[in-house]
Design a protein around this motif. Structure first.
Motif, PDB file in Angstrom:
ATOM      1  N   ALA A  54       1.073  -1.304   0.153  1.00 24.66           N
ATOM      2  CA  ALA A  54      -0.008   0.077   0.082  1.00 24.66           C
ATOM      3  C   ALA A  54       0.870   1.339   0.038  1.00 24.66           C
ATOM      4  N   SER A  55       0.477   2.259  -0.599  1.00 25.33           N
ATOM      5  CA  SER A  55       1.160   3.440  -0.687  1.00 25.33           C
ATOM      6  C   SER A  55       1.398   4.005   0.792  1.00 25.33           C
ATOM      7  N   ALA A  56       2.513   4.728   0.940  1.00 25.01           N
ATOM      8  CA  ALA A  56       2.780   5.107   2.157  1.00 25.01           C
ATOM      9  C   ALA A  56       3.598   6.449   2.239  1.00 25.01           C
ATOM     10  N   VAL A  57       3.467   7.349   3.426  1.00 19.47           N
ATOM     11  CA  VAL A  57       4.340   8.527   3.512  1.00 19.47           C
ATOM     12  C   VAL A  57       5.636   8.191   3.673  1.00 19.47           C
ATOM     13  N   ASP A  58       6.730   8.771   3.014  1.00 20.85           N
ATOM     14  CA  ASP A  58       8.146   8.401   3.109  1.00 20.85           C
ATOM     15  C   ASP A  58       8.501   9.217   4.270  1.00 20.85           C
ATOM     16  N   VAL A  59       8.936   8.483   5.188  1.00 25.60           N
ATOM     17  CA  VAL A  59       9.571   9.453   6.436  1.00 25.60           C
ATOM     18  C   VAL A  59      11.016   9.658   6.170  1.00 25.60           C
ATOM     19  N   GLY A  60      11.363  10.694   5.533  1.00 26.19           N
ATOM     20  CA  GLY A  60      12.851  11.180   5.474  1.00 26.19           C
ATOM     21  C   GLY A  60      13.051  11.913   6.943  1.00 26.19           C
ATOM     22  N   PRO A  61      14.710  11.929   7.162  1.00 24.90           N
ATOM     23  CA  PRO A  61      15.123  12.355   8.358  1.00 24.90           C
ATOM     24  C   PRO A  61      14.589  13.628   8.741  1.00 24.90           C
ATOM     25  N   LYS A  62      14.349  14.424   7.823  1.00 23.91           N
ATOM     26  CA  LYS A  62      13.841  15.790   8.167  1.00 23.91           C
ATOM     27  C   LYS A  62      12.395  16.129   8.278  1.00 23.91           C
ATOM     28  N   LEU A  63      11.567  15.184   7.908  1.00 27.56           N
ATOM     29  CA  LEU A  63      10.214  15.273   8.376  1.00 27.56           C
ATOM     30  C   LEU A  63       9.817  15.331   9.905  1.00 27.56           C
ATOM     31  N   ASP A  64       8.946  16.386  10.017  1.00 29.56           N
ATOM     32  CA  ASP A  64       8.395  16.318  11.241  1.00 29.56           C
ATOM     33  C   ASP A  64       6.963  15.935  11.290  1.00 29.56           C
ATOM     34  N   LEU A  65       7.120  14.642  11.929  1.00 21.60           N
ATOM     35  CA  LEU A  65       5.811  13.778  12.071  1.00 21.60           C
ATOM     36  C   LEU A  65       4.590  14.489  12.849  1.00 21.60           C
ATOM     37  N   PHE A  66       5.060  15.327  13.847  1.00 21.59           N
ATOM     38  CA  PHE A  66       3.892  16.017  14.535  1.00 21.59           C
ATOM     39  C   PHE A  66       3.274  17.114  13.650  1.00 21.59           C
ATOM     40  N   ALA A  67       4.219  17.721  12.939  1.00 24.47           N
ATOM     41  CA  ALA A  67       3.646  19.115  11.861  1.00 24.47           C
ATOM     42  C   ALA A  67       2.788  18.226  10.855  1.00 24.47           C
ATOM     43  N   LEU A  68       3.195  16.990  10.383  1.00 25.09           N
ATOM     44  CA  LEU A  68       2.376  16.424   9.490  1.00 25.09           C
ATOM     45  C   LEU A  68       1.103  15.803  10.056  1.00 25.09           C
ATOM     46  N   ALA A  69       0.889  15.380  11.401  1.00 27.04           N
ATOM     47  CA  ALA A  69      -0.220  14.862  11.768  1.00 27.04           C
ATOM     48  C   ALA A  69      -1.023  16.259  12.175  1.00 27.04           C
ATOM     49  N   ALA A  70      -0.586  17.357  12.696  1.00 24.23           N
ATOM     50  CA  ALA A  70      -1.099  18.557  12.946  1.00 24.23           C
ATOM     51  C   ALA A  70      -1.823  19.136  11.790  1.00 24.23           C
ATOM     52  N   GLN A  71      -1.210  18.848  10.653  1.00 29.08           N
ATOM     53  CA  GLN A  71      -1.792  19.299   9.307  1.00 29.08           C
ATOM     54  C   GLN A  71      -2.772  18.478   8.805  1.00 29.08           C
ATOM     55  N   GLN A  72      -2.865  17.221   8.981  1.00 25.19           N
ATOM     56  CA  GLN A  72      -3.947  16.574   9.088  1.00 25.19           C
ATOM     57  C   GLN A  72      -5.310  16.767   9.817  1.00 25.19           C
ATOM     58  N   VAL A  73      -4.998  16.971  10.930  1.00 25.28           N
ATOM     59  CA  VAL A  73      -6.050  17.544  11.739  1.00 25.28           C
ATOM     60  C   VAL A  73      -6.921  18.841  11.181  1.00 25.28           C
ATOM     61  N   GLU A  74      -5.842  19.841  10.700  1.00 24.38           N
ATOM     62  CA  GLU A  74      -6.330  21.013  10.459  1.00 24.38           C
ATOM     63  C   GLU A  74      -7.037  21.003   9.124  1.00 24.38           C
ATOM     64  N   HIS A  75      -6.763  20.004   8.369  1.00 28.03           N
ATOM     65  CA  HIS A  75      -7.160  19.922   6.908  1.00 28.03           C
ATOM     66  C   HIS A  75      -8.584  19.028   6.999  1.00 28.03           C
ATOM     67  N   HIS A  76      -8.475  18.064   7.730  1.00 30.43           N
ATOM     68  CA  HIS A  76      -9.682  17.109   7.845  1.00 30.43           C
ATOM     69  C   HIS A  76     -10.583  17.057   9.244  1.00 30.43           C
ATOM     70  N   GLY A  77     -10.160  17.781   9.926  1.00 32.22           N
ATOM     71  CA  GLY A  77     -10.887  18.007  11.410  1.00 32.22           C
ATOM     72  C   GLY A  77     -10.530  16.803  12.461  1.00 32.22           C
ATOM     73  N   THR A  78      -9.773  15.814  12.144  1.00 32.80           N
ATOM     74  CA  THR A  78      -9.191  14.716  12.949  1.00 32.80           C
ATOM     75  C   THR A  78      -8.418  13.770  12.387  1.00 32.80           C
ATOM     76  N   LEU A  79      -7.412  13.132  13.284  1.00 31.34           N
ATOM     77  CA  LEU A  79      -6.594  11.948  12.803  1.00 31.34           C
ATOM     78  C   LEU A  79      -6.868  11.063  13.860  1.00 31.34           C
ATOM     79  N   HIS A  80      -7.131   9.674  13.399  1.00 34.50           N
ATOM     80  CA  HIS A  80      -7.326   8.601  14.541  1.00 34.50           C
ATOM     81  C   HIS A  80      -6.152   7.959  14.795  1.00 34.50           C
ATOM     82  N   TYR A  81      -5.363   7.827  13.628  1.00 36.31           N
ATOM     83  CA  TYR A  81      -3.995   6.777  13.973  1.00 36.31           C
ATOM     84  C   TYR A  81      -3.137   7.160  13.031  1.00 36.31           C
ATOM     85  N   LEU A  82      -1.857   6.748  13.249  1.00 37.08           N
ATOM     86  CA  LEU A  82      -0.583   6.861  12.633  1.00 37.08           C
ATOM     87  C   LEU A  82      -0.074   5.138  12.581  1.00 37.08           C
TER      88      LEU A  82
END
Length: 214
Positions: A54-82
């Motif tokens: 399955a397609s996935a987010v490629d977690v490079g060494p500079k990716l801020d996972l918290f910022a990514l998750a917060a962006q998902q919440v901002e755009h979609h209203g919620t994030l249940h899991y990673l």
């Protein structure tokens, strides 16, 4: 309140298969989540040796996972899991970001990865995940050494010979470190006893030639 669960095992213990299953089960229930990986053998996707991917987010060494998750919440209203496969290759600070996602955003995080590298030492991200995880789970699918004993170590072979030194991450066919001669790099699961003495169970060249001549 979310939970950070770190599931670990050797190569061949079904980590990627479990990651795909968790993501499938949660997404088909209508939950919103992200599937993440790093240095998967097939690139920006989670792939299992059973043939599913399955397609996935490629977690490079500079990716801020918290910022990514917060962006998902901002755009979609919620994030249940990673679901984070190959978590041993993440940066230690990204393990802290996963813990922050749980604590501040309330999402569940399922991190899966190897416990130790080819030297028998904890990966830096693995060590951090063991320190900050709410739950630590050893996978119950037991891979086996060539001798039939339970495999506990991931051995690196260069041209069929086990090595104990080198870069932590080497994937695929690469040039031997410090040598311009191409070297075939592979990995094999071993029990502790055979990992210590470097017995891989593979035939040496002389034995292979003798058998092929019969």
């Amino acid at each position: 309140m979310g939970v950070l669960r770190f599931s670990y095992g050797t190569m061949g213990s079904g980590k990627s298969t479990l990651a795909l299953q968790i993501h499938h089960n949660l997404s088909t229930r209508g939950l919103r989540g992200l599937l993440c990986t790093h240095l998967d053998r097939e690139g920006a996707q989670v792939s299992s040796r059973l043939g599913v991917a399955a397609s996935a987010v490629d977690v490079g060494p500079k990716l801020d996972l918290f910022a990514l998750a917060a962006q998902q919440v901002e755009h979609h209203g919620t994030l249940h899991y990673l679901v984070c496969d190959e978590a041993q290759f993440y940066a230690p600070e990204q393990a802290d970001q996963l813990a922050r996602i749980v604590d501040e955003l309330g999402a569940d995080v399922h991190a899966l990865g190897l416990l130790t590298d080819f030297r028998g030492r904890l990966f830096p991200a693995t060590a951090r995940l063991l320190e900050v995880a709410d739950e630590r789970c050893e996978l119950q699918v037991e891979a086996r050494c060539w001798c039939g004993s339970r495999a506990t170590h991931n051995a690196r072979l260069v041209d069929g010979v086990q090595v104990y030194d080198g870069e932590t991450v080497v994937i695929g066919d690469v040039e031997a470190l410090g040598d311009a001669t191409p070297a075939a790099v592979s990995y094999e699961l071993l029990c502790r006893r055979h990992w210590i003495v470097g017995e891989t169970g593979r035939l040496d060249d002389a034995t292979e030639r003798a058998l092929s001549a019969t």
